[in-house]
Design an enzyme around this catalytic site. Structure first.
Site, PDB file in Angstrom:
ATOM      1  N   CYS A  92       0.983  -1.087   0.207  1.00 21.59           N
ATOM      2  CA  CYS A  92      -0.001  -0.096  -0.046  1.00 21.59           C
ATOM      3  C   CYS A  92       0.807   1.293   0.046  1.00 21.59           C
ATOM      4  O   CYS A  92       0.304   2.336  -0.225  1.00 21.59           O
ATOM      5  CB  CYS A  92      -0.846  -0.016   1.163  1.00 21.59           C
ATOM      6  SG  CYS A  92      -1.997  -1.386   1.366  1.00 21.59           S
ATOM      7  N   HIS A 373      -9.249   2.979  -2.318  1.00 21.38           N
ATOM      8  CA  HIS A 373      -7.792   2.628  -1.967  1.00 21.38           C
ATOM      9  C   HIS A 373      -7.402   2.010  -3.214  1.00 21.38           C
ATOM     10  O   HIS A 373      -7.372   0.800  -2.998  1.00 21.38           O
ATOM     11  CB  HIS A 373      -7.705   2.127  -0.738  1.00 21.38           C
ATOM     12  CG  HIS A 373      -6.386   1.659  -0.133  1.00 21.38           C
ATOM     13  ND1 HIS A 373      -5.299   2.219  -0.833  1.00 21.38           N
ATOM     14  CD2 HIS A 373      -5.792   0.809   0.721  1.00 21.38           C
ATOM     15  CE1 HIS A 373      -4.183   1.770  -0.338  1.00 21.38           C
ATOM     16  NE2 HIS A 373      -4.559   0.850   0.651  1.00 21.38           N
ATOM     17  N   CYS A 403      -0.162   2.812   6.334  1.00 22.86           N
ATOM     18  CA  CYS A 403       0.405   1.600   6.637  1.00 22.86           C
ATOM     19  C   CYS A 403       0.605   0.946   5.390  1.00 22.86           C
ATOM     20  O   CYS A 403      -0.008   1.068   4.169  1.00 22.86           O
ATOM     21  CB  CYS A 403      -0.496   0.992   7.640  1.00 22.86           C
ATOM     22  SG  CYS A 403      -2.332   0.541   6.888  1.00 22.86           S
TER      23      CYS A 403
END
Length: 417
Positions: A92, A373, A403
């Protein structure tokens, strides 16, 4: 040492990341990447032969998303063949990392003009994973699960980790749902007021027809009552066996934290949305910008990377923020705007609590719970959002972090010019 200037930032709208439901799901990931590369080159009148590198982020580098998407998308966008490209994976966190590496190259004096960003087609990623499951491939977690690594660092499912962190921190379902509701309200307001308009570029197909020109995941009609009615998403997942030994996601966490009785609080409404999207950030040295008439919108003040416990996975943003603040010689109160990726509501809530932040400065235009996302692209989107909002409000400093799987977090501080 030269400064790294942020000249511009663009992104596609975020489309629902499901085949048959999302407006972008039928496109090739390369098409989305080429869309933002072409847009940022055209609106800044770049001679693409001057682009030293394209540093791109894509988390699932399989099938259509493999083969150095950064380079291939640049060629697809009509860039000069001398514009090189590389594609990276920090799960991510890759979108922030791509910008951080671009800034480092410029600040070292090695390069003068770099485009950083990322692409993720979650609709495609999900179909790949479904195909693998149907073909009988063993379950994996981010491709990192094997018995030897698990013996050293047990790593669970992200959603189960989110529930574990909430349990350990004593954060309630009501508090997590409040984060989600705020995200939806702020995103709806930002869209209504046109706050994303400066960076948003429409996606068109090969015939020039507009495929998507707005974020389509936002649920502006979300209510506290509606969120409260949703069932937890990771109760069954927690007891899914992932190792040959028969160990489950829950047991992997309990091996490191045996006294934690994981409570399940996260659901579709307070977790990040599954979407498709791409984003690009243009960075230049002051010398190049001056010579070619490029006006800086912001400068990179400091960057940092941080690792944390891979078993809980989601807790590195706080130490990453503290590290980048120390590098910049700044304090928490110096930061005007914070962007912490809403992978799960607990990440945002813990970040705010641990750093003692003013909630009115955090994710002021909503986050991934409302907007979605697109894994490898999200970090670059956050940086672009900061640039736009610093300009809109006339504020000075912004910090972005997020994160990443494996218990990591990159971070960046930018200053409006």
């Amino acid at each position: 040492m030269p400064e790294a200037l942020i000249i511009d930032a663009v992104r596609t709208p975020r489309g629902i990341g499901k085949v048959g439901k999302g407006s972008l799901a039928h496109l090739h990931p390369q098409h989305l990447a080429a869309t933002v590369l072409k847009a940022i080159a055209e609106r800044n009148h770049l001679d693409t032969a001057d682009v030293d590198d394209i540093i791109w982020s894509t988390s699932m580098q399989k099938g259509k998303q493999s083969g150095d998407l950064g380079r291939m998308a640049a060629l697809d966008a009509g860039f000069d063949i001398t514009a090189s490209g590389v594609t990276l994976d920090r799960f991510c966190g890759g979108g922030i990392t791509s910008v951080n590496l671009a800034a480092a190259q410029i600040m070292s004096g090695m390069e003068d003009l770099i485009i950083a960003g990322g692409t993720e087609m979650m609709s495609y990623c999900n179909s790949v994973m479904a195909d693998e499951a149907a073909a009988g491939f063993p379950a994996t977690v981010m491709g990192s699960h094997n018995e030897r690594l698990s013996a050293l660092h047990p790593q669970s499912h992200q959603g189960v980790c989110g529930d574990a962190v909430a349990t350990i921190e004593g954060i309630s379902r009501v508090e997590l749902d409040a984060i989600a509701l705020t995200s939806q309200k702020r995103a709806a307001r930002a869209i209504a007021e046109g706050r994303f308009a400066k960076s948003l570029v429409p996606v068109v197909d090969d015939d020039g027809k507009v495929v998507l020109d707005h974020d389509e995941f936002v649920r502006s009609d979300t209510t506290a009552e509606g969120l409260a009615a949703l069932k937890p998403s990771f109760t069954g997942v927690a007891d899914y066996a992932v190792l040959e030994s028969g160990e489950t996601f829950r047991q992997l966490i309990n091996r490191r934290y045996p006294d934690v009785e994981i409570q399940h609080f996260h659901h579709a409404g307070n977790s990040s949305g599954v979407v498709d999207g791409a984003a690009a950030v243009l960075l230049a040295s002051p010398e190049y910008a001056k010579k070619h008439g490029l006006k800086a919108r912001a400068r990179v003040v400091a960057t940092a990377n941080m690792g944390d416990d891979p078993t809980l996975m989601l807790n590195a943003p706080v130490p990453a923020a503290r590290k980048v603040l120390a590098k910049a010689g700044l304090k928490v109160e110096d930061i005007d705007l914070w962007e912490i990726n809403e992978a799960f509501a607990v990440v945002t809530e813990k970040f705010i609590r641990d750093l003692g932040l003013d909630r009115e400065k955090v994710n002021v235009n909503g986050g991934s719970i409302a907007l979605g996302h697109p894994i490898g692209a999200t970090g670059a989107i956050l940086i672009g959002t900061l640039v736009d909002e610093l300009e809109r409000t006339g504020k000075r400093y912004g910090l972005a972090t997020m994160c990443a799987a494996g218990g990591m977090a990159p971070a960046i501080i930018i200053e409006r010019v």
